[in-house]
Motif scaffolding. Structure first.
Motif: not given
Length: 376
Positions: A195-201, A203-216
């Motif tokens: 998203q940062q490389e393409t500047s395509m705001e 497209w993603l539902v960011e709040e639904s993305l897991p992370s390393q700290s809260s990835g499951g």
């Protein structure tokens, strides 16, 4: 070879010419793909039925033929690219000398960065790598029947992106679920980089993305009672894979585990590998009702499942102990906990035992998936 056709080749986007079609590819299908199927009789009257017929004409004559037809939707450009490719033009064709080529070269580095970011999204899965499969092989036991169940669980967990998983019956499938949680977190990082490389705001539902700290986390419960259990090797394998931080191993009775958790943890993905262990009612023995025992357990389990969450039950179809219970659910029979909002059973037809899975989804009143757009 008129100016319109020549410009068509010059400015034809690369993706149109990237596909080298077999010579026997029917032109009528390609014309319909390009929304110009009404030209099929015209092409066939000229003896042009396959892509090789266009190639036999040669690029220049084929271009003149299609230019004369005034084909809409840039169909002639695409068909020329499919027939002859973009790397086969003569000198001066397909290469702009009016400055466009220089501009494209200046944009290429950014495009390559975007492509690299997309490749990270696609290539973040680690399961099925031969070295990975060798590492988890100590967890495999034929009697458990999970050689194809593990990959299915991995794919489902990758798709629905659970945060809190529960597995009752540790072993081979545990590794697939752990890896799915880790790969989901890596995928989320790759999406954000893309998203940062393409500047395509948007497209993603960011709040639904897991992370390393809260990835499951995978809460894995096993009482080590099964004769063929490999649960005793799970911690060792998880550590070898670097996945121990995603594992919470509970060596306990599953019913006691649920009683003591008392709603502290809500699960959005539950895999009941040892479902038959709960076929009889608590304290009822082998003479009690199978349906009653399964319903008792599901009555304890179902409130711990998040709205929209999934429960997967192993070995449900080809044994008489659970088949009637599953059919009752399918037919809307009353139960202490349900019915589920959605249900699907899958049979692995090549085996007599440990060969099925039933997937239930909890869809309480008011639950619905979000709508983000009018069109797909």
């Amino acid at each position: 070879f008129g100016p319109r056709a020549r410009d068509s080749v010059r400015h034809c986007p690369p993706r149109w010419g990237a596909m080298r079609l077999p010579p026997e590819t029917p032109l009528r299908g390609l014309l319909r793909c390009l929304d110009v199927g009404f030209f099929v009789p015209t092409f066939e009257e000229e003896g042009l039925r396959e892509i090789q017929d266009l190639r036999n004409l040669g690029r220049e004559e084929a271009a003149e033929f299609m230019t004369a037809l005034s084909m809409p939707h840039q169909a002639d450009e695409r068909l020329l690219a499919w027939a002859f490719g973009q790397g086969e033009q003569g000198e001066g064709e397909g290469v702009s000398d009016d400055g466009d080529g220089e501009a494209e070269e200046e944009e290429a580095p950014a495009t390559e960065q975007q492509a690299a970011a997309e490749r990270k999204v696609v290539n973040c899965g680690r399961a099925f790598d031969p070295a990975w499969l060798r590492t988890i092989s100590p967890l495999y036991a034929r009697k458990m029947g999970c050689e194809n169940m593990g990959p299915l669980l991995y794919s489902l967990a990758r798709f629905v992106k659970p945060r809190s998983c529960l597995e009752i019956g540790a072993g081979y499938t545990s590794a697939f679920l752990l890896q799915a949680l880790e790969d989901n977190a890596r995928e989320a990082e790759a999406w954000l980089e893309w998203q940062q490389e393409t500047s395509m705001e948007g497209w993603l539902v960011e709040e639904s993305l897991p992370s390393q700290s809260s990835g499951g986390t995978l809460h894995c419960v096993d009482n080590l009672a099964h004769e063929g259990t490999t649960a005793n090797r799970l911690l060792e394998v998880a550590t070898s894979l670097g996945l121990e931080s995603r594992l919470s191993l509970h060596l306990d009775d599953a019913r006691a585990f649920l009683d003591e958790y008392n709603g502290e943890c809500i699960f959005d993905f539950v895999w009941l590998d040892g479902f038959l262990d709960f076929a009889f009612a608590r304290g009822g023995g082998s003479g009690s009702s199978v349906g009653s025992g399964l319903d008792d357990f599901m009555a304890d389990m179902w409130p711990r499942v998040a709205p929209g969450g999934f429960v997967l039950l192993h070995s449900t179809l080809t044994n008489s102990m659970t088949r009637a219970w599953v059919e009752g659910l399918r037919n809307g029979a009353d139960s202490k906990w349900g019915p589920p909002g959605a249900m699907l059973s899958l049979l692995e037809p090549c085996k007599r035992f440990q060969n099925a899975v039933t997937i239930l989804q909890r869809r309480p009143e008011g639950f619905a998936e979000p709508i983000y757009s009018k069109l797909p």
